[in-house]
Design a protein around this motif. Structure first.
Motif: not given
Ligand code: TYC
Length: 119
Positions: A44-47, A50, A52, A55, A77-78, A111
């Motif tokens: 799974m990739l961060n963004d 989305t 927490m 996720v 991931i975060h 996500l």
């Molecule tokens: N970075 C996101 C946030 O701060 C949280 C997040 C974690 C998003 C993991 C995607 O795969 C993910 N809200």
């Protein structure tokens, strides 16, 4: 007066007498070993958008993790940008990716999730 030489009877194309194999079949011994199927990891990739909590729930639901493990994976991931959520056969990994992407789409989150061969 010419005498006729007796004609030989037609010869069979294949020799009449071949070594008898007794009708048995010889199996070739194979030295190659059957390899286990290639496994695929689902990442799974961060963004930045989305939530927490979403996720964590997705990891619990689709990767059968308890809440604490799911939270640790989400935080990885975060912080690192990505993390492995599970390792499966190719087909199962592809299904997990589809399920995560569909859940994200249904809930309006960007996500991202991918699968790749392990090793
Ligand atoms: N970075 C996101 C946030 O701060 C949280 C997040 C974690 C998003 C993991 C995607 O795969 C993910 N809200």
């Amino acid at each position: 007066m010419a005498t006729k030489t007796p004609k030989k009877p037609p010869q069979p194309v294949t020799p009449a007498s071949t070594p008898d194999d007794g009708g048995s079949v010889v199996l070739e011994r194979r030295t190659e070993k059957i390899q286990p199927p290639q496994m695929h990891q689902v990442l799974m990739l961060n963004d930045d958008y989305t939530p927490m909590e979403f996720v964590v729930v997705v990891i619990q639901e689709f990767f059968s993790k308890d809440r604490e493990t799911a939270t640790q994976i989400m935080l990885k991931i975060h912080l690192d940008g990505k993390a492995v959520c599970g390792v499966y056969s190719k087909d199962v990994a592809a299904t997990k990716v589809d399920q995560v992407l569909e859940a994200a789409k249904q809930n309006g989150h960007p996500l991202q999730c991918v699968s790749e061969p392990v090793g």
